[in-house]
Design an enzyme around this catalytic site. Structure first.
Site, PDB file in Angstrom:
ATOM      1  N   ARG A 100       0.873  -1.177   0.000  1.00  0.00           N
ATOM      2  CA  ARG A 100       0.000   0.000   0.000  1.00  0.00           C
ATOM      3  C   ARG A 100       0.907   1.223   0.000  1.00  0.00           C
ATOM      4  O   ARG A 100       1.695   1.410   0.930  1.00  0.00           O
ATOM      5  CB  ARG A 100      -0.920  -0.013   1.222  1.00  0.00           C
ATOM      6  N   HIS A 127      -7.201   0.789  -6.601  1.00  0.00           N
ATOM      7  CA  HIS A 127      -7.429  -0.098  -5.454  1.00  0.00           C
ATOM      8  C   HIS A 127      -8.066  -1.375  -6.027  1.00  0.00           C
ATOM      9  O   HIS A 127      -9.248  -1.658  -5.807  1.00  0.00           O
ATOM     10  CB  HIS A 127      -8.337   0.597  -4.434  1.00  0.00           C
ATOM     11  N   GLN A 130      -9.982  -3.979  -3.891  1.00  0.00           N
ATOM     12  CA  GLN A 130     -11.300  -3.487  -3.490  1.00  0.00           C
ATOM     13  C   GLN A 130     -12.318  -3.746  -4.609  1.00  0.00           C
ATOM     14  O   GLN A 130     -13.434  -4.210  -4.356  1.00  0.00           O
ATOM     15  CB  GLN A 130     -11.204  -1.981  -3.201  1.00  0.00           C
ATOM     16  N   ASP A 221     -17.181   6.954  -1.722  1.00  0.00           N
ATOM     17  CA  ASP A 221     -15.882   6.807  -1.060  1.00  0.00           C
ATOM     18  C   ASP A 221     -15.611   8.151  -0.367  1.00  0.00           C
ATOM     19  O   ASP A 221     -16.275   9.156  -0.673  1.00  0.00           O
ATOM     20  CB  ASP A 221     -14.812   6.489  -2.129  1.00  0.00           C
ATOM     21  N   CYS A 262     -16.494   1.599   0.197  1.00  0.00           N
ATOM     22  CA  CYS A 262     -15.318   0.765   0.452  1.00  0.00           C
ATOM     23  C   CYS A 262     -14.922   0.779   1.922  1.00  0.00           C
ATOM     24  O   CYS A 262     -14.243  -0.146   2.377  1.00  0.00           O
ATOM     25  CB  CYS A 262     -14.163   1.227  -0.431  1.00  0.00           C
ATOM     26  N   ARG A 290     -13.909  -8.794   0.894  1.00  0.00           N
ATOM     27  CA  ARG A 290     -12.478  -8.566   0.659  1.00  0.00           C
ATOM     28  C   ARG A 290     -11.702  -9.874   0.907  1.00  0.00           C
ATOM     29  O   ARG A 290     -10.792 -10.219   0.166  1.00  0.00           O
ATOM     30  CB  ARG A 290     -11.936  -7.473   1.608  1.00  0.00           C
TER      31      ARG A 290
HETATM   32  N1   CP Z   1     -11.404  -0.347   1.994  1.00  0.00           N
HETATM   33  C1   CP Z   1     -10.156  -0.422   2.472  1.00  0.00           C
HETATM   34  O1   CP Z   1      -9.177  -0.583   1.722  1.00  0.00           O
HETATM   35  O2   CP Z   1     -10.072  -0.320   3.822  1.00  0.00           O
HETATM   36  P1   CP Z   1      -8.722  -0.206   4.661  1.00  0.00           P
HETATM   37  O3   CP Z   1      -8.127   1.147   4.366  1.00  0.00           O
HETATM   38  O4   CP Z   1      -9.165  -0.344   6.079  1.00  0.00           O
HETATM   39  O5   CP Z   1      -7.801  -1.297   4.242  1.00  0.00           O
HETATM   40  N1  NVA Z   2      -9.918   6.711  -1.555  1.00  0.00           N
HETATM   41  C1  NVA Z   2      -9.631   6.231  -0.225  1.00  0.00           C
HETATM   42  C2  NVA Z   2      -9.881   4.763  -0.141  1.00  0.00           C
HETATM   43  C3  NVA Z   2      -9.679   4.163   1.228  1.00  0.00           C
HETATM   44  C4  NVA Z   2      -9.890   2.678   1.227  1.00  0.00           C
HETATM   45  C5  NVA Z   2      -8.187   6.557   0.115  1.00  0.00           C
HETATM   46  O1  NVA Z   2      -7.319   6.444  -0.761  1.00  0.00           O
HETATM   47  O2  NVA Z   2      -7.919   6.942   1.256  1.00  0.00           O
END
Ligand code: CP
Ligand code: NVA
Length: 303
Positions: A100, A127, A130, A221, A262, A290
């Protein structure tokens, strides 16, 4: 270079359909084979995570493997060791990297220099894990994907990008509504259009009301993504109140419409408490998915 999953585009539409079928079977009780027996993966997370981190840790263990969770502040990365050096070293120890990151480019560096499969656990561009769970959820709730209409309301960034790609590959019509200046990246829209069949509609709009009209799924989101915190006030003033998923906006969709997010959700910003907790919301099943989707993904990569 070994195969990685940095984008939804890294699998073909057929592979995506197969992945979803496998995830459905796993959810229904199929015990996946222990494809990760004897394997160790690294999870390099430069941003916080609840769902992605825990669902990957559980998935890896259920598949017989082991996972080492790596935080930036405990690695020499924090003292300036280049990511490409970190990647080269990790690649000598582990069988894959779940990462990430802030910059999508960093995933490409990890993939290029580690020599092991890299899975995108969220970047500024996409993502994709997701989107796998999202498509699994739509299929589970509506019984089909092809011909379904999904309205995405909010910021046209990572989650929206992966949804655009997954929808276009699976025959899901997608209408995206963002404020002006927050539209999805042109290259993603082009890639989605290139993958969509003639019958699949892709619309990029600035009107949430128009987007939700007749929609089967309403998806939102956060307005302030991880990394965008410095712009928080400006963003909230641009997105609110018009882009909030609330009862009024929901009333314009089909009466049977489901609501997806999400997570994490910011109640009172992109979604109201009553809609998130209401009967149309499927967000907890979506979050559960997930795990099933990622088991299918890992089985695909390591099977
Ligand atoms: N939706 C999602 O990716 O959640 P987290 O940031 O908790 O991993
Ligand atoms: N768009 C959000 C998604 C979190 C799962 C972010 O990048 O923070």
């Amino acid at each position: 270079m070994v195969r990685s999953f940095l984008s939804v585009m890294d699998v073909s539409p057929e592979e995506l359909e197969n992945l979803l079928r496998e995830a459905e079977m796993i959810k229904k009780g199929k015990v996946p084979s222990k494809v990760l027996e004897g394997k160790v993966l690294a999870a390099l997370f430069l941003k916080p995570s609840t769902r992605t981190r825990v669902s990957f840790e559980v998935a890896v263990r259920h598949l017989g493997g082991d996972l080492i969770f790596l935080r930036e502040d405990e690695l020499q990365l924090i003292r300036g060791e280049p990511l490409k050096d970190t990647a080269r070293v990790l690649g000598r120890y582990v069988d894959g990297i779940i990462a990430r990151v802030y910059r999508h480019k960093d995933l490409e560096v990890l993939a290029e220099y580690s020599g092991v499969p890299v899975i995108n656990a969220l970047s500024d561009m996409e993502h994709p894990c997701q989107a796998l769970a999202d498509m699994l959820t739509v299929k589970e709730k509506l019984g089909r994907l092809s011909g379904v209409t999904l309205a995405f309301i909010g910021d046209g960034n990572n989650v929206c990008h992966s949804l655009l790609l997954a929808c276009s590959m699976l025959g899901v019509n997608i209408k995206v509504a963002t404020p002006k200046g927050y539209e999805p990246a042109e290259e993603i829209v082009k890639a989605a259009l290139a993958r969509a069949s003639l019958e699949t509609e892709i619309q990029i709009l600035n009107s949430p009301e128009e987007a939700v009209k007749g929609a089967d799924v309403i998806y939102t989101d956060v307005f302030v993504s991880m990394g965008d915190e410095a712009e928080a006030n400006e963003r909230l003033s641009v997105f609110l109140p018009r882009f909030q998923v609330n009862r009024k906006l929901l009333s314009l969709a089909k009466p049977s419409a489901i609501v997806m997010h999400c997570l994490p959700a910011h109640r009172g910003e992109e979604i109201t408490e009553d809609v998130l907790e209401g009967t149309c919301s499927v967000v907890w099943d979506q979050a559960e998915n997930r795990l099933h989707a990622q088991k299918a993904l890992l089985s695909f990569f390591y099977g």
